[in-house]
Each structure stands twice: as C-alpha cells, then as structure tokens.
Enzyme design. Structure first.
Site, PDB file in Angstrom:
ATOM      1  N   GLN A   1       0.810  -1.223   0.000  1.00  0.00           N
ATOM      2  CA  GLN A   1       0.000   0.000   0.000  1.00  0.00           C
ATOM      3  C   GLN A   1       0.842   1.272   0.000  1.00  0.00           C
ATOM      4  OE1 GLN A   1      -2.658  -1.795   3.295  1.00  0.00           O
ATOM      5  NE2 GLN A   1      -4.073  -0.475   2.179  1.00  0.00           N
TER       6      GLN A   1
ATOM      7  N   HIS B   1       1.170  -9.195   4.618  1.00  0.00           N
ATOM      8  CA  HIS B   1      -0.019  -8.322   4.628  1.00  0.00           C
ATOM      9  C   HIS B   1      -0.668  -8.416   3.240  1.00  0.00           C
ATOM     10  CE1 HIS B   1      -2.069  -4.728   6.645  1.00  0.00           C
ATOM     11  NE2 HIS B   1      -2.714  -4.911   5.508  1.00  0.00           N
TER      12      HIS B   1
ATOM     13  N   ASN C   1      -1.905 -11.095   8.152  1.00  0.00           N
ATOM     14  CA  ASN C   1      -2.850 -10.014   8.358  1.00  0.00           C
ATOM     15  C   ASN C   1      -4.252 -10.463   7.953  1.00  0.00           C
ATOM     16  OD1 ASN C   1      -3.365  -6.997   8.794  1.00  0.00           O
ATOM     17  ND2 ASN C   1      -4.204  -7.322   6.738  1.00  0.00           N
ATOM     18  N   GLU C   2      -5.155 -10.458   8.892  1.00  0.00           N
ATOM     19  CA  GLU C   2      -6.578 -10.732   8.635  1.00  0.00           C
ATOM     20  C   GLU C   2      -6.846 -12.043   7.874  1.00  0.00           C
ATOM     21  OE1 GLU C   2      -8.308  -7.138   6.995  1.00  0.00           O
ATOM     22  OE2 GLU C   2      -8.211  -6.175   8.950  1.00  0.00           O
TER      23      GLU C   2
HETATM   24  C1  BGC Z   1      -6.351  -3.951   6.076  1.00  0.00           C
HETATM   25  C2  BGC Z   1      -5.680  -2.725   5.499  1.00  0.00           C
HETATM   26  C3  BGC Z   1      -6.728  -1.825   4.898  1.00  0.00           C
HETATM   27  C4  BGC Z   1      -7.665  -1.383   5.992  1.00  0.00           C
HETATM   28  C5  BGC Z   1      -8.758  -0.437   5.548  1.00  0.00           C
HETATM   29  C6  BGC Z   1      -7.618  -3.668   6.802  1.00  0.00           C
HETATM   30  O1  BGC Z   1      -8.542  -4.632   6.425  1.00  0.00           O
HETATM   31  O2  BGC Z   1      -5.457  -4.696   6.844  1.00  0.00           O
HETATM   32  O3  BGC Z   1      -4.723  -3.149   4.573  1.00  0.00           O
HETATM   33  O4  BGC Z   1      -6.182  -0.740   4.217  1.00  0.00           O
HETATM   34  O5  BGC Z   1      -8.296  -2.491   6.560  1.00  0.00           O
HETATM   35  O6  BGC Z   1      -9.587  -1.017   4.615  1.00  0.00           O
END
Ligand code: BGC
Length: 410
Positions: free
Chosen positions: A17, A111, A155-156
């Site tokens: 990003q 990520h 991440n998530e």
């Molecule tokens: C993610 C980020 C994203 C943010 C806002 C999260 O789900 O880890 O990469 O930019 O939310 O959408």
C-alpha cells in the site's frame, strides 16, 4: 484516562500500500488488467520504499513509539527458494531506523500480497502453502529476528470467512484458495493470469488451513534468532444482530471471528483490527440506515466497535492484545480525531474491565493505496502528494502524538 506503563502508541502501514514498484506481487498484474477491478494502480504508491527514513523520523517526532509495517514477501523471495539479500537488508535497515528513533517495530510477515509464483501455485489453497510460507518466515527471521520484539504472521486471515458469513461474498468463495488459475490454465491474461477468473482476497476461508500456515511460520520465528512475541492479526468487525438476524449473526460471529480468535490461545498475543460494526439480518449484513454517518468506505462511523471486539478477544483468545489497526477513512480530519478519541475511550474502558492491552497502532500513517478502492480513500495521519511524494502532517497526527506523550487521552 491513562494507559498502562510502556504502552505502545503508533501507526501502521502495509508494504504494497505504501512502498511502490511492487512488481513481483500477485496484485500488480491484476491492477494492470484492462478490465481491472482496481480503480487505481499501486504504481509508485508513497515511495515509502525509499522514503522510510523520513517517514519513521516523522512518526517518532510526533511522539509515537511504535511502527507496524510489513515485509513484502514478493521482494524477499521473488522466485521460489531464491531469497534476495538486498531486500532482506532493506528491511533490516528499516527496523534499525525504528530502533535508532526509539520506535518499537511491529513487523507483519504477510499483509495480503504474495509472490506471483505463490499465487500461481494456488496461493493459500495450495497444500504446500504452510511449507512455502514457513520457509520464507525462517529466512526472514534468520536475517532480522535478532532485532524484533513483535511479529505478526498473517494479516486478517479470517477476512474471507467473515465476508462469507456476513454475505459480502457468496459462500464457498475462495474455499480452494483464490489463486486457482495457474499460468498454464489461463493463457493470455496479463502476467499469466486470466482476468475473468482471477479474484482478490487470497486468504482461504478455512480456519484449519490458515492456522496450519500460521503455526508453521510461528515455529520458524520462534526458532530464532531473537525472541519476538508472535501472533496473528484478525479483521474483527463488530457483528451485531439486526431484527430477525440473531441466528445468522451468531453463526457469523462463531465462524468469522471466534474460531479464529481461539487459534490465538497458543500465541503470545492477538492483533485486533477493528473499524466499524455490521448489523446482520436474516440475509446477511444490512447497510447503515439513512442519515447514519459513514466513512468514505461506506462503513458506519461506530468507534464503539473497538472496545466491543477487544472484549470479544479477551473472552476467546485469552492472551495479551495489541490493537494493530483502527482508524477512519475521511477527508475531515476533525472527524478522524473525534472517532479516534471515542475509540480510545472505549479501549480504556476495556482495560479498566481487565483487558491486557499492550498497544494501539492507528491505521494508517500515510494516505495510501486502499486496495481496490485506490487512493481516494484517506485513512492517513499524514497526507501524501502522489506526484511529488511530499508529506503533509495532519492535525490528527499531532493529536495522536500528544496522546502518546501523555499516555492518556485528554
Ligand atoms: C487492512 C488494510 C486496509 C484497511 C482499511 C484492513 O482490512 O489490513 O490493509 O487498508 O483495513 O480497509
């Protein structure tokens, strides 16, 4: 409203990003497809790859003492088994820059973006995924581990499961992993990918599979060098029942959140990432009603979500908590401050109820490439001119810096 001694106050970013020029990442070709689902291309992004010294110095000058960022796997391992010493050295310099400024690095090993070769093999859906990711985690840790105290593996990873159960995507999406198209099977697409079949969201919905990936990486990181705390960060939308949606909501909470929080019981911490709530009706998430304030993303402005999901993490993960993301996409910086103040007030209430929260990392340091929605969604504490890369510090950044210095919300 004070916070515990040694509390980490910081901001977060993710490689793809902000870095720019991430040409080996799986998403890069997708951004360039003629009928791309991305509204912008990441391109040079914020040129953070070269400008990290300035950005980390800014973060430290503001008064923040922690920086969460991610290693870009596709730079470190651009071809299977080939580890770029230069890329690893780059991240070592980033970590050292943090430490020189008294900033604690919180480093995410993945990520979202993955190397193209990994995507081509089927991504997280490939049975070899735990080994591939484990091998990378081992190489990264050998090079960087002695400097690390906080590491996040994924991440998530629960994002796809949560989206399925809230009805954001059809059930079954991504169950075989989303990167199912090999270049052989999909000739003609850019970078070997067929745009009609290639979709975003490369985590599998299957908690067992993603937990296996996480475990393999955690073992590699724990083998050292270093003695970092290891965990994973979950997308914890505050899921609440709307009328008639009680059963569906309960199932979504179980399958999208709780099953994943339970995996963290064996970890050193759980990363909580929360922005808003979803109200779940019998057919899935119900959009915010008429007149309800929303962010640029369309999500309800609902800062209470943070304390609710921290409480959920306390109940089900039962390990220390790091808030690894929380923030608001808005062009109104006063609204960002109000949102963050309210979220932190709730966080402090959770701590008062006994939650062992170790830090708060705001999403995000820089206005950046918000995936498919591109550059117009601004979550940043610092604005970035995409043509000149010039940074402009927003009042919200100074406000959060004051909170950090005081270790209390005024
Ligand atoms: C993610 C980020 C994203 C943010 C806002 C999260 O789900 O880890 O990469 O930019 O939310 O959408």
């Amino acid at each position: 409203m004070g916070f515990p001694e040694g509390f980490l106050w910081g901001a977060a970013t993710a490689g793809h990003q902000v870095e720019g020029g991430n040409v080996n990442a799986d998403l890069w070709p997708l951004e360039w497809m003629p009928d791309s689902i991305f509204v912008d291309r990441s391109g040079d992004a914020c040129d953070h790859y070269h400008r990290y010294p300035e950005d980390i110095a800014t973060l430290a000058d503001l008064g923040l003492n922690a920086y969460r960022f991610s290693l870009e796997w596709s730079r470190i391992e651009p071809e299977p088994g080939y580890f770029s010493r230069a890329a690893l050295d780059h991240y070592r310099r980033m970590i050292a820059t943090c430490l020189d400024h008294g900033v604690t690095p919180v480093v995410t090993y993945n990520h979202f973006t993955t190397p193209r070769w990994f995507a081509g093999k089927g991504g997280w859906g490939d049975p070899g995924a735990p080994d591939s990711f484990g091998r990378y985690a081992e190489a990264a840790t050998k090079h960087l581990g002695d400097l690390l105290s906080w590491v996040g593996t994924l991440n998530e990873p629960n994002l796809m499961a949560m989206m399925q159960h809230t009805g954001a995507v059809p059930m079954g999406t991504g169950d075989r992993g989303l990167h199912v198209d090999t270049p052989e099977a999909a000739p003609g697409g850019i970078g070997g990918y067929d745009s009609s079949r290639y979709r975003i969201g490369h985590v599998a919905a299957d908690v067992e599979r993603m937990a296996a990936v996480h475990r393999r990486a955690a073992e590699a990181i724990k083998s050292g060098p270093g003695n970092a705390k290891v965990g994973w960060s979950l997308a914890l939308v505050d899921l609440q029942p709307a009328e008639g949606g009680e059963e569906r909501c309960e199932r979504a909470r179980q399958k999208g959140l709780i099953d994943w929080l339970e995996v963290a019981r064996d970890d050193d911490y759980i990363g909580v990432q929360t922005y808003s709530r979803n109200r779940i009706g019998p057919d899935g998430a119900v959009p915010p009603g008429e007149g309800v304030p929303t962010m640029q993303t369309g999500w309800e402005v609902y800062p209470e979500a943070l304390s609710h999901t921290v409480d959920l993490a306390v109940e089900h993960a039962r390990v220390p908590i790091l808030v690894t993301e929380n923030g608001m996409a808005t062009s109104d910086d006063e609204a960002r401050i109000a949102y963050t103040r309210a979220a932190l007030t709730g966080l402090s209430d959770s701590i008062g109820r006994g939650a062992d929260v170790r830090g708060y990392l705001h999403w995000t340091l820089l206005d950046n490439f918000e995936w498919m929605s591109g550059y117009a969604k601004t979550f940043g504490l610092v604005a970035v001119d995409l043509a000149s890369f010039e940074r402009t510090i927003k009042p919200s950044a100074r406000w959060l810096g004051e909170v950090a210095r005081a270790n209390a919300v005024p």
